[in-house]
Design a protein around this motif. Sequence first.
Motif, PDB file in Angstrom:
ATOM      1  N   ARG A 173       0.819  -1.222   0.000  1.00 45.56           N
ATOM      2  CA  ARG A 173       0.000   0.000   0.000  1.00 45.56           C
ATOM      3  C   ARG A 173       0.849   1.267   0.000  1.00 45.56           C
ATOM      4  O   ARG A 173       0.337   2.345  -0.230  1.00 45.56           O
ATOM      5  CB  ARG A 173      -0.990  -0.022   1.148  1.00 45.56           C
ATOM      6  CG  ARG A 173      -0.396  -0.074   2.521  1.00 45.56           C
ATOM      7  CD  ARG A 173      -1.510  -0.290   3.556  1.00 45.56           C
ATOM      8  NE  ARG A 173      -1.013  -0.551   4.867  1.00 45.56           N
ATOM      9  CZ  ARG A 173      -0.607  -1.723   5.320  1.00 45.56           C
ATOM     10  NH1 ARG A 173      -0.634  -2.758   4.528  1.00 45.56           N
ATOM     11  NH2 ARG A 173      -0.176  -1.855   6.547  1.00 45.56           N
ATOM     12  N   ARG A 201       3.041   2.309  -4.113  1.00 47.64           N
ATOM     13  CA  ARG A 201       2.497   3.049  -5.267  1.00 47.64           C
ATOM     14  C   ARG A 201       3.197   4.393  -5.460  1.00 47.64           C
ATOM     15  O   ARG A 201       3.321   4.874  -6.573  1.00 47.64           O
ATOM     16  CB  ARG A 201       0.991   3.253  -5.126  1.00 47.64           C
ATOM     17  CG  ARG A 201       0.609   4.279  -4.087  1.00 47.64           C
ATOM     18  CD  ARG A 201      -0.871   4.487  -4.030  1.00 47.64           C
ATOM     19  NE  ARG A 201      -1.363   3.842  -2.832  1.00 47.64           N
ATOM     20  CZ  ARG A 201      -2.593   3.945  -2.415  1.00 47.64           C
ATOM     21  NH1 ARG A 201      -3.463   4.620  -3.111  1.00 47.64           N
ATOM     22  NH2 ARG A 201      -2.966   3.364  -1.318  1.00 47.64           N
ATOM     23  N   ASP A 210      -6.939   6.445  -5.262  1.00 50.60           N
ATOM     24  CA  ASP A 210      -7.497   5.102  -5.198  1.00 50.60           C
ATOM     25  C   ASP A 210      -8.887   5.219  -5.801  1.00 50.60           C
ATOM     26  O   ASP A 210      -9.753   5.913  -5.257  1.00 50.60           O
ATOM     27  CB  ASP A 210      -7.561   4.649  -3.739  1.00 50.60           C
ATOM     28  CG  ASP A 210      -8.018   3.214  -3.608  1.00 50.60           C
ATOM     29  OD1 ASP A 210      -8.775   2.754  -4.476  1.00 50.60           O
ATOM     30  OD2 ASP A 210      -7.632   2.562  -2.638  1.00 50.60           O
TER      31      ASP A 210
END
Length: 92
Positions: free
Chosen positions: A46, A49, A71
């Motif tokens: 997570r 990115r 997201d």
Amino acid sequence: LDYFESRNVVPKIQQWVNCSYSDANKQNDIFKKTQCAAPYADIKIRWSRFPLIKDWLEDCDTCTGPVLIMDVRDSIFQRDPFGPGSPAVQGL
């Protein structure tokens, strides 16, 4: 992919590798993931990115306009985020 091309979107295919970071108690990894994003096996999925996006932007000579990082699973737009009134782009 034709739609992406018509909108000047550059899709990226993510490669996966086994994670190299360790959390012996697994208390800090709520998703219990064993796969990480290449080449960042030492970063939780997570978080990876952000360096991935930085790499992709630095590799793209034609990517000179605004960039939206989000997201998309629970996102909606009420108007164009790059339209009139949006801030000027100053670079990376």
